[in-house]
Scaffold this active site. Structure first.
Site, PDB file in Angstrom:
ATOM      1  N   GLU A  60       0.970  -1.793  -0.065  1.00 18.46           N
ATOM      2  CA  GLU A  60       0.045   0.272  -0.132  1.00 18.46           C
ATOM      3  C   GLU A  60       0.762   0.946   0.277  1.00 18.46           C
ATOM      4  OE1 GLU A  60      -0.603  -2.461   2.307  1.00 18.46           O
ATOM      5  OE2 GLU A  60      -2.280  -3.224   0.880  1.00 18.46           O
ATOM      6  N   HIS A 129     -11.931  -4.513   8.404  1.00 16.82           N
ATOM      7  CA  HIS A 129     -12.412  -4.435   7.476  1.00 16.82           C
ATOM      8  C   HIS A 129     -13.704  -4.172   7.367  1.00 16.82           C
ATOM      9  CE1 HIS A 129      -8.984  -7.795   6.652  1.00 16.82           C
ATOM     10  NE2 HIS A 129      -9.832  -7.811   5.157  1.00 16.82           N
TER      11      HIS A 129
HETATM   12  C1  TPP Z   1      -3.004  -5.161   4.365  1.00 17.76           C
HETATM   13  C2  TPP Z   1      -3.365  -5.657   3.574  1.00 17.76           C
HETATM   14  N1  TPP Z   1      -3.598  -5.529   2.130  1.00 17.76           N
HETATM   15  C3  TPP Z   1      -4.669  -5.981   1.084  1.00 17.76           C
HETATM   16  C4  TPP Z   1      -5.119  -6.726   2.073  1.00 17.76           C
HETATM   17  C5  TPP Z   1      -6.233  -7.594   1.129  1.00 17.76           C
HETATM   18  N2  TPP Z   1      -6.182  -9.213   1.136  1.00 17.76           N
HETATM   19  C6  TPP Z   1      -6.683 -10.235   2.349  1.00 17.76           C
HETATM   20  S1  TPP Z   1      -5.586 -11.534   1.818  1.00 17.76           S
HETATM   21  C7  TPP Z   1      -4.313 -10.769   0.624  1.00 17.76           C
HETATM   22  C8  TPP Z   1      -3.551 -12.125  -0.415  1.00 17.76           C
HETATM   23  C9  TPP Z   1      -2.451 -12.286   0.463  1.00 17.76           C
HETATM   24  O1  TPP Z   1      -2.051 -12.833   0.058  1.00 17.76           O
HETATM   25  P1  TPP Z   1      -0.788 -14.221   0.892  1.00 17.76           P
HETATM   26  O2  TPP Z   1      -0.295 -13.675   1.863  1.00 17.76           O
HETATM   27  O3  TPP Z   1      -0.138 -14.399  -0.162  1.00 17.76           O
HETATM   28  O4  TPP Z   1      -1.538 -15.129   1.655  1.00 17.76           O
HETATM   29  P2  TPP Z   1      -2.954 -16.099   1.066  1.00 17.76           P
HETATM   30  O5  TPP Z   1      -3.725 -15.318   0.726  1.00 17.76           O
HETATM   31  O6  TPP Z   1      -2.292 -16.721  -0.876  1.00 17.76           O
HETATM   32  O7  TPP Z   1      -2.741 -17.260   2.093  1.00 17.76           O
HETATM   33  C10 TPP Z   1      -4.979  -9.983   0.080  1.00 17.76           C
HETATM   34  C11 TPP Z   1      -4.395  -8.762  -0.772  1.00 17.76           C
HETATM   35  C12 TPP Z   1      -5.245  -7.387   3.540  1.00 17.76           C
HETATM   36  N3  TPP Z   1      -6.106  -7.954   4.046  1.00 17.76           N
HETATM   37  N4  TPP Z   1      -4.627  -6.542   4.119  1.00 17.76           N
END
Ligand code: TPP
Ligand code: MG
Lengths: 326, 360
Positions: A60, A129
């Site tokens: 971000e 959220h």
């Molecule tokens: C700071 C932040 N940015 C964006 C999100 C939205 N978001 C939730 S899960 C996710 C993907 C996360 O990917 P990863 O870290 O690879 O974990 P996975 O979901 O694959 O287990 C995103 C972008 C969030 N929850 N928090």
């Protein structure tokens, strides 16, 4: 006029502005793929290609920081925060950089940066959220703050935001994405700083934002049956704020209720109530009332979430209170 | 066993167990030598508990009983279960939005978890947290997190408590997805943990996607583990669907942390079987090919483990069936407990914003 969803109004505004101005660039998490998590960028990749819209990593600070840098160098940066809660990773970029760079450079810098962010409760998403953070940004000079409640407003205001030369925070509401409304088929914009009277009435002024506008309108229907005629005002933009429309209404009705979903303390309601006190105190027949979320994080449990979000009933109660009706 | 489950190269992503042992400090153990049979069986049971829990959680979500975003751990069970087996109760973890597996693996009770998912007062967080905020401080689970990367810095703080303030030999495992390594806080956390030699194991579960976005778009390197180089700490990539390999790697890293040798970055390559969140409509297809999903399902960590324990005569089919029946019963009871549990009281909305003495 065509009836479309709020999410489509946003998508249409983005596409239309990208057609008009080659310098508009969209970036954010998952915006390119599957039309984004909320479908607001569906079809943009197909029409404009990978040099006009990009998926970013989960970063971000650089999304907004690069938004500032791009804007300073002539790109119209239209960036997305999937949930407003994540902008807290980028507060330095938003508040120390975006908001101040024009002022600090004595007006040399121009920052056409639009930060679209989805916010709000109502879907059981829990404390990180579901927030409504508009007040944080209203507090900081240099940022414009927009909160559309209808597809018509969303489209017209987003088009204005893209054409604005200042950093704009554009807050969409997760519950509103699927709501529908009429939108003109021809190009139109809505100026910032112009409130909309969503319903005119003579007995009481209700000032509401975003999703709460819909709830206030619902409350007004019920109140009407009980012989109370409420005027519903949607400021649409909090910075700049249309004081005139609010004050004129309060001078007419003599009573005001402010409804917002964000927490009460230091919320926009406090600011609006102060403005009413300053400019219309002699017209007031009752103290101004606020209806807001509890001064607690948004709880997950659907039972508690319902309790914290301002309800139609709470709005009705507040209206009756300022009217001294039992 | 490895031969039976040969890694396949998918879309140029190297998943053939490259080892980046930056400091040569990870001992080179022979596969499986260190894990005893009971340990392996417990890991098997935990993996299955997680899988069965997730299946039921999804059903409840579809019925509308769970709200918000729920991220299912199915496919990644080996990582949490192995880590959980290697940790002591006094050790801590930080978890993620995809945290049900971590919670169970750190000794979480499935009934309290179900109750939390249903927003009930008897849930782990009294219904106030939900799927993304499951925490159990009595078991050392410092909590799941709605913010990607939210646990990284918190794990560093736990490391400060253990190594600097309390001077004990407890360690912290910080779980995070590969997506979190692109947040600035990843850099800040690993850097601080490295310079202060904190007892933290940074355990990256690389499931190749962040929501709809592939690692091919978001990571300039094939293996997250190479990022350890910048902090002068060991970085190692391993097969996240292979309990035996995970056991070796994790045990070494935990040992280093307990001995005051500082943090390790472990990357466990894996895959999530379901959509990013339940109900996103992309459990199959969409941004991932069906072929790719099926390739990974063929590498099911639980099936592999079942085969391993049977082939090595640690258990027979009958025992595994008995374990499964017991777990199914437990999960049913957990659901029953949750359904019968009371909702939070209205006053709970205002409680816990601040610490109140009388509530301890
Ligand atoms: C700071 C932040 N940015 C964006 C999100 C939205 N978001 C939730 S899960 C996710 C993907 C996360 O990917 P990863 O870290 O690879 O974990 P996975 O979901 O694959 O287990 C995103 C972008 C969030 N929850 N928090
Ligand atoms: Mg991932």
């Amino acid at each position: 006029m065509t009836v479309i969803k709020y999410s489509q109004a946003i998508r249409d505004a983005i596409a239309e502005e990208m057609r008009i101005d080659q310098n508009v660039f969209v970036m954010g998490q998952d915006v390119e793929t599957m039309g984004g998590v909320f479908g607001c960028t569906k079809g943009i990749l197909e029409e404009f290609g990978h040099d006009r819209i990009r998926n970013t990593p989960i970063s971000e600070a650089v999304i907004i920081g690069a938004g500032v840098g791009g804007a300073l160098t002539g790109t119209r940066m239209l960036v997305e925060m999937q949930y407003v809660d994540f902008i807290l990773h980028a507060m330095d970029q938003t508040i120390n950089q975006a908001a101040k760079v024009r002022y600090m450079t004595g007006g040399k810098a121009t920052v056409p940066l639009i930060i679209r962010a989805q916010q709000g409760s109502g879907r059981g998403n829990g404390a990180q959220h579901s927030q409504n953070l508009e007040a944080l940004f209203c507090h900081m000079p240099g940022l414009k703050v927009v909160m559309p409640s209808t597809p018509y407003d969303a489209k017209g205001l987003l088009k204005t935001a893209v054409r604005d030369n200042n950093p704009v925070l554009f807050f969409e509401h997760k519950v509103l994405y699927n709501t529908k409304g009429e939108v003109p088929d021809t190009d139109y914009t809505i100026p910032f700083g112009k409130a909309d009277i969503k319903r005119s009435g003579k007995d009481v002024t209700v000032i509401a934002t975003s999703w709460m506008v819909l709830k206030a309108l619902e409350a007004a229907e019920i109140l009407e049956k009980q012989g109370i005629d409420a005027e519903i005002i949607d400021p649409r933009t909090l910075v700049p704020l249309d004081k005139e429309t609010i004050i004129n209404s309060v001078k007419k009705t003599g009573r005001a209720v402010i409804v917002h979903e964000a927490h009460e303390v230091c919320g926009i309601g406090a600011e609006i109530a102060f403005i009413i006190m300053e400019l219309a105190i002699d017209w007031l027949d009752a103290p101004v009332k606020r209806v807001t979320s509890a001064q607690a994080p948004i709880p997950y449990s659907s039972k508690l979430e319902k309790l914290t979000i301002p309800s139609v009933d709470r709005i009705i109660d507040a209206v009756k209170e300022v009217m001294y009706i039992k | 066993m490895t031969e039976a489950f040969l890694w396949i190269e998918i879309d140029g992503i190297n998943i053939t167990k490259p080892k980046y042992d930056m400091s040569d400090k990870l001992p080179d153990k022979k596969r499986g030598q260190i894990a005893d049979n009971n340990s392996l069986l417990r890991i098997y049971e935990q993996m299955l508990r997680i899988r069965l829990f997730e299946q039921k959680a999804q059903e409840l979500y579809v019925q509308g009983l769970v709200t918000g975003s729920m991220h299912i751990y199915t496919g990644q069970e080996a990582i949490a279960a192995t880590a959980g087996e290697l940790l002591r109760e006094t050790d801590t973890i930080t978890s993620t939005h995809r945290g049900h597996g971590h919670c169970i693996a750190k000794g979480g009770q499935t009934d309290k978890m179900m109750a939390e998912l249903l927003g009930r007062k008897t849930g782990y967080c009294g219904g106030k947290g939900g799927s993304m905020h499951m925490a159990d401080f009595t078991k050392g689970n410092l909590g799941a997190n709605g913010m990607v990367g939210g646990g990284l810095a918190i794990s560093v703080g736990a490391g400060i408590t253990n190594a600097i303030i309390k001077k004990n030999d407890s360690v912290t495992i910080c779980f995070f997805g590969e997506g979190a390594t692109n947040e600035g806080v990843f850099h800040e956390s690993l850097n601080l943990a490295a310079i202060w030699k904190l007892p933290v194991i940074f355990l990256c579960e690389n499931n190749l996607y962040q929501v709809f976005t592939s690692v091919k778009e978001s990571l300039p390197v094939k293996d997250v583990s190479v990022r350890a180089t910048s902090y002068g700490i060991p970085g190692i990539t391993c097969d996240g669907n292979d309990v035996i390999e995970l056991y070796d790697v994790l045990e070494s890293a935990i040992g280093r942390a307990r001995n005051g040798q500082g943090p390790t970055l472990i990357e466990a390559k894996t895959y999530r079987w379901e959509g990013h969140y339940t109900g996103d409509g992309y459990a199959r297809g969409g941004y991932r090919s069906i072929e790719e999903i099926d390739l990974w399902k063929a590498k099911d960590p639980i099936a592999r483990m079942a085969k391993y324990v049977i082939e090595s005569a640690i258990a027979d089919n009958e025992l595994l069936e008995k374990i499964e029946a017991g777990l199914k019963d437990e999960i049913e009871k957990a659901i029953h407990f949750a359904m019968e549990s009371p909702w939070p009281d209205d006053e709970d909305l205002y409680k816990d914003v601040f610490y109140e003495k009388e509530e301890v």
